[in-house]
Design an enzyme around this catalytic site. Sequence first.
Site, short mmCIF file in Angstrom:
data_model
loop_
_atom_site.label_atom_id
_atom_site.label_comp_id
_atom_site.label_asym_id
_atom_site.label_seq_id
_atom_site.Cartn_x
_atom_site.Cartn_y
_atom_site.Cartn_z
N THR A 1 36.52 -5.12 3.60
CA THR A 1 35.59 -4.40 4.46
C THR A 1 36.28 -3.38 5.35
OG1 THR A 1 35.65 -6.18 6.10
CG2 THR A 1 33.88 -6.24 4.47
N CYS A 2 37.52 -3.61 5.72
CA CYS A 2 38.24 -2.63 6.56
C CYS A 2 38.45 -1.31 5.83
CB CYS A 2 39.59 -3.18 7.00
SG CYS A 2 39.45 -4.59 8.11
#
Length: 127
Positions: free
Chosen positions: A94-95
Amino acid sequence: MNNNDNVIKWFWDILENDFSSEERSLLLKFCTSCSKPPLLGFSYLEPAFSIRRVEQPDDTDEGDTVGSIVRGFFSLSSNRRGGESVSRLPTSSTCFNLLKLPHYQRRATLRDKLRYALHSNVGFELS
């Protein structure tokens, strides 16, 4: 990997034709940790959304090391184990707004594994 890859074509077709708006929202949250698109549109998503096909077997996956990312982007083999990676689920970072898809041999397998991953409610929540 390129946009002509079957798994990538299947992904976009599944997203457009098979997934409900709720499942699209779950996919967005799965990949970015946000269930709503950026206020000014996806062109403002930073870093840009990307898809990487995962080639290595489950037991040799090193996570998102620089080496594994480079190997994933430049790997040309269709599947090192010879068969379909049916046991592996799609994952995300997700980063990096990165969706990691195993090299499935069938569209239906990709659809079912995506749905399973999205509806499992496994992950972390930002509060």
